[in-house]
Design an enzyme around this catalytic site. Structure first.
Site, PDB file in Angstrom:
ATOM      1  N   PRO A  11      52.189 -10.542  33.428  1.00  0.00           N
ATOM      2  CA  PRO A  11      51.421 -11.055  34.559  1.00  0.00           C
ATOM      3  C   PRO A  11      50.000 -10.510  34.641  1.00  0.00           C
ATOM      4  CG  PRO A  11      53.173  -9.574  35.302  1.00  0.00           C
ATOM      5  CD  PRO A  11      53.422  -9.870  33.846  1.00  0.00           C
ATOM      6  N   ASN A  12      49.109 -11.401  34.997  1.00  0.00           N
ATOM      7  CA  ASN A  12      47.688 -11.118  35.259  1.00  0.00           C
ATOM      8  C   ASN A  12      46.863 -10.848  34.001  1.00  0.00           C
ATOM      9  OD1 ASN A  12      47.902 -11.324  38.167  1.00  0.00           O
ATOM     10  ND2 ASN A  12      49.100  -9.446  38.046  1.00  0.00           N
ATOM     11  N   ARG A  19      39.169  -9.412  35.377  1.00  0.00           N
ATOM     12  CA  ARG A  19      40.040  -8.583  36.209  1.00  0.00           C
ATOM     13  C   ARG A  19      39.696  -7.103  36.027  1.00  0.00           C
ATOM     14  NH1 ARG A  19      46.171  -7.042  34.405  1.00  0.00           N
ATOM     15  NH2 ARG A  19      46.742  -5.959  36.321  1.00  0.00           N
ATOM     16  N   TYR A  24      40.122  -2.518  32.593  1.00  0.00           N
ATOM     17  CA  TYR A  24      40.693  -3.281  31.471  1.00  0.00           C
ATOM     18  C   TYR A  24      39.657  -3.738  30.446  1.00  0.00           C
ATOM     19  CZ  TYR A  24      44.808  -3.242  34.415  1.00  0.00           C
ATOM     20  OH  TYR A  24      45.882  -2.828  35.176  1.00  0.00           O
ATOM     21  N   ASN A  75      53.011  -6.339  25.867  1.00  0.00           N
ATOM     22  CA  ASN A  75      52.297  -5.774  27.007  1.00  0.00           C
ATOM     23  C   ASN A  75      52.844  -6.508  28.218  1.00  0.00           C
ATOM     24  OD1 ASN A  75      50.693  -4.906  29.052  1.00  0.00           O
ATOM     25  ND2 ASN A  75      48.746  -5.290  28.015  1.00  0.00           N
ATOM     26  N   ALA A  78      52.596  -5.464  34.815  1.00  0.00           N
ATOM     27  CA  ALA A  78      53.306  -4.718  35.866  1.00  0.00           C
ATOM     28  C   ALA A  78      54.822  -4.720  35.673  1.00  0.00           C
ATOM     29  CB  ALA A  78      52.952  -5.295  37.229  1.00  0.00           C
ATOM     30  N   HIS A  81      56.831  -1.591  34.570  1.00  0.00           N
ATOM     31  CA  HIS A  81      57.242  -0.523  35.471  1.00  0.00           C
ATOM     32  C   HIS A  81      58.406  -0.922  36.363  1.00  0.00           C
ATOM     33  CE1 HIS A  81      53.370   0.778  34.061  1.00  0.00           C
ATOM     34  NE2 HIS A  81      52.756  -0.211  34.691  1.00  0.00           N
ATOM     35  N   ASP A  88      66.712  -4.824  29.233  1.00  0.00           N
ATOM     36  CA  ASP A  88      67.991  -5.254  28.657  1.00  0.00           C
ATOM     37  C   ASP A  88      67.780  -6.259  27.530  1.00  0.00           C
ATOM     38  OD1 ASP A  88      69.448  -3.611  30.280  1.00  0.00           O
ATOM     39  OD2 ASP A  88      70.069  -5.171  31.689  1.00  0.00           O
ATOM     40  N   GLU A  99      55.075  -1.354  22.105  1.00  0.00           N
ATOM     41  CA  GLU A  99      54.541  -1.544  23.456  1.00  0.00           C
ATOM     42  C   GLU A  99      53.044  -1.243  23.446  1.00  0.00           C
ATOM     43  OE1 GLU A  99      56.357   1.216  26.144  1.00  0.00           O
ATOM     44  OE2 GLU A  99      55.247   0.463  27.895  1.00  0.00           O
ATOM     45  N   HIS A 101      49.416  -1.158  25.965  1.00  0.00           N
ATOM     46  CA  HIS A 101      48.700  -1.290  27.240  1.00  0.00           C
ATOM     47  C   HIS A 101      47.216  -1.072  26.982  1.00  0.00           C
ATOM     48  CE1 HIS A 101      52.402  -1.340  29.481  1.00  0.00           C
ATOM     49  NE2 HIS A 101      52.805  -0.356  28.697  1.00  0.00           N
ATOM     50  N   LEU A 102      46.396  -1.882  27.634  1.00  0.00           N
ATOM     51  CA  LEU A 102      44.946  -1.709  27.485  1.00  0.00           C
ATOM     52  C   LEU A 102      44.495  -0.393  28.096  1.00  0.00           C
ATOM     53  CD1 LEU A 102      44.734  -5.277  28.629  1.00  0.00           C
ATOM     54  CD2 LEU A 102      43.528  -4.623  26.556  1.00  0.00           C
ATOM     55  N   SER A 103      45.001  -0.116  29.287  1.00  0.00           N
ATOM     56  CA  SER A 103      44.593   1.104  29.994  1.00  0.00           C
ATOM     57  C   SER A 103      45.538   2.242  29.647  1.00  0.00           C
ATOM     58  CB  SER A 103      44.611   0.845  31.509  1.00  0.00           C
ATOM     59  OG  SER A 103      45.937   0.566  31.944  1.00  0.00           O
ATOM     60  N   ARG A 108      46.825   6.933  35.275  1.00  0.00           N
ATOM     61  CA  ARG A 108      46.642   6.115  36.470  1.00  0.00           C
ATOM     62  C   ARG A 108      47.663   6.493  37.551  1.00  0.00           C
ATOM     63  NH1 ARG A 108      46.089   0.080  34.827  1.00  0.00           N
ATOM     64  NH2 ARG A 108      45.321   0.001  36.975  1.00  0.00           N
ATOM     65  N   ARG A 112      52.757   3.921  37.594  1.00  0.00           N
ATOM     66  CA  ARG A 112      52.528   3.338  36.252  1.00  0.00           C
ATOM     67  C   ARG A 112      52.980   4.283  35.140  1.00  0.00           C
ATOM     68  NH1 ARG A 112      49.201  -1.220  37.377  1.00  0.00           N
ATOM     69  NH2 ARG A 112      47.917  -0.816  39.196  1.00  0.00           N
TER      70      ARG A 112
HETATM   71  C1  DQA Z   1      48.704  -2.886  31.784  1.00  0.00           C
HETATM   72  C2  DQA Z   1      49.008  -1.677  32.684  1.00  0.00           C
HETATM   73  C3  DQA Z   1      49.934  -2.061  33.815  1.00  0.00           C
HETATM   74  O1  DQA Z   1      50.188  -0.940  34.640  1.00  0.00           O
HETATM   75  C4  DQA Z   1      49.308  -3.147  34.668  1.00  0.00           C
HETATM   76  O2  DQA Z   1      50.214  -3.571  35.664  1.00  0.00           O
HETATM   77  C5  DQA Z   1      48.837  -4.304  33.863  1.00  0.00           C
HETATM   78  C6  DQA Z   1      48.161  -4.049  32.586  1.00  0.00           C
HETATM   79  C7  DQA Z   1      47.644  -2.543  30.706  1.00  0.00           C
HETATM   80  O3  DQA Z   1      47.558  -3.291  29.738  1.00  0.00           O
HETATM   81  O4  DQA Z   1      46.920  -1.565  30.842  1.00  0.00           O
HETATM   82  O5  DQA Z   1      48.915  -5.446  34.282  1.00  0.00           O
HETATM   83  O6  DQA Z   1      49.898  -3.280  31.114  1.00  0.00           O
END
Ligand code: DQA
Length: 150
Positions: A11-12, A19, A24, A75, A78, A81, A88, A99, A101-103, A108, A112
């Site tokens: 998501p997002n 964003r 990010y 990735n 959210a 978490h 599963d 896995e 993650h950009l950040s 954080r 997270r």
């Molecule tokens: C994220 C980190 C997550 O905590 C956050 O909810 C995201 C992006 C990242 O790529 O840093 O949507 O997965």
């Protein structure tokens, strides 16, 4: 035959570029996909990128990956978490999973710091922006033996 890595984005992540760029960065998901596709080609791999804001789509795609893809990069945004359902699904997969993650999620907010995805992933890259996807491909190329010099 070229092995294909399925790259799932939660998501997002469709909003990347606009964003919270201070967290990010300014890369869009399309530009990350472009760079990843080029890197994959150099590594003897193919990539398929997908993004959804819906948890069930991600679960369905992980299930699909079991049968049709060589490896997964995830990735989950959210859902990283929160989603036991995604964990599963990943636990039922026996292909390599990385896995991304950009950040740097560990720098954080406390909520997270915990990742359900990590419990099923072979490795995790965070804090390096879109380049993390390319590093994940580098690692998978080694695992999958797609490198020409291997
Ligand atoms: C994220 C980190 C997550 O905590 C956050 O909810 C995201 C992006 C990242 O790529 O840093 O949507 O997965």
């Amino acid at each position: 035959m070229t092995k294909t890595v399925l790259v799932l984005n939660g998501p997002n992540l469709n909003l990347l570029g606009t964003r919270e760029p201070e967290i990010y960065g300014s890369d869009t998901l399309a530009s990350i996909e472009d760079a990843s596709r080029k890197r994959a080609e150099n590594l003897g791999l193919a990539v398929e990128f997908r993004q959804s804001n819906t948890e069930g789509d991600l679960v369905d795609w992980v299930q699909e990956a079991r049968l049709s893809y060589a490896a997964l990069i995830v990735n989950a945004g959210a859902y990283t978490h929160t989603s036991v359902a995604l964990l599963d699904a990943l636990l039922a997969v026996d292909i390599p999973v990385i896995e991304v993650h950009l950040s740097n999620i560990n720098q954080r907010e406390e909520f997270r710091h915990h990742s359900y995805v990590s419990k099923a992933a072979d490795g995790m890259i965070c804090g390096l922006g879109g380049f993390g996807y390319e590093l994940a491909l580098e690692s998978l190329a080694r695992t999958l033996g797609s490198l020409k010099e291997d």
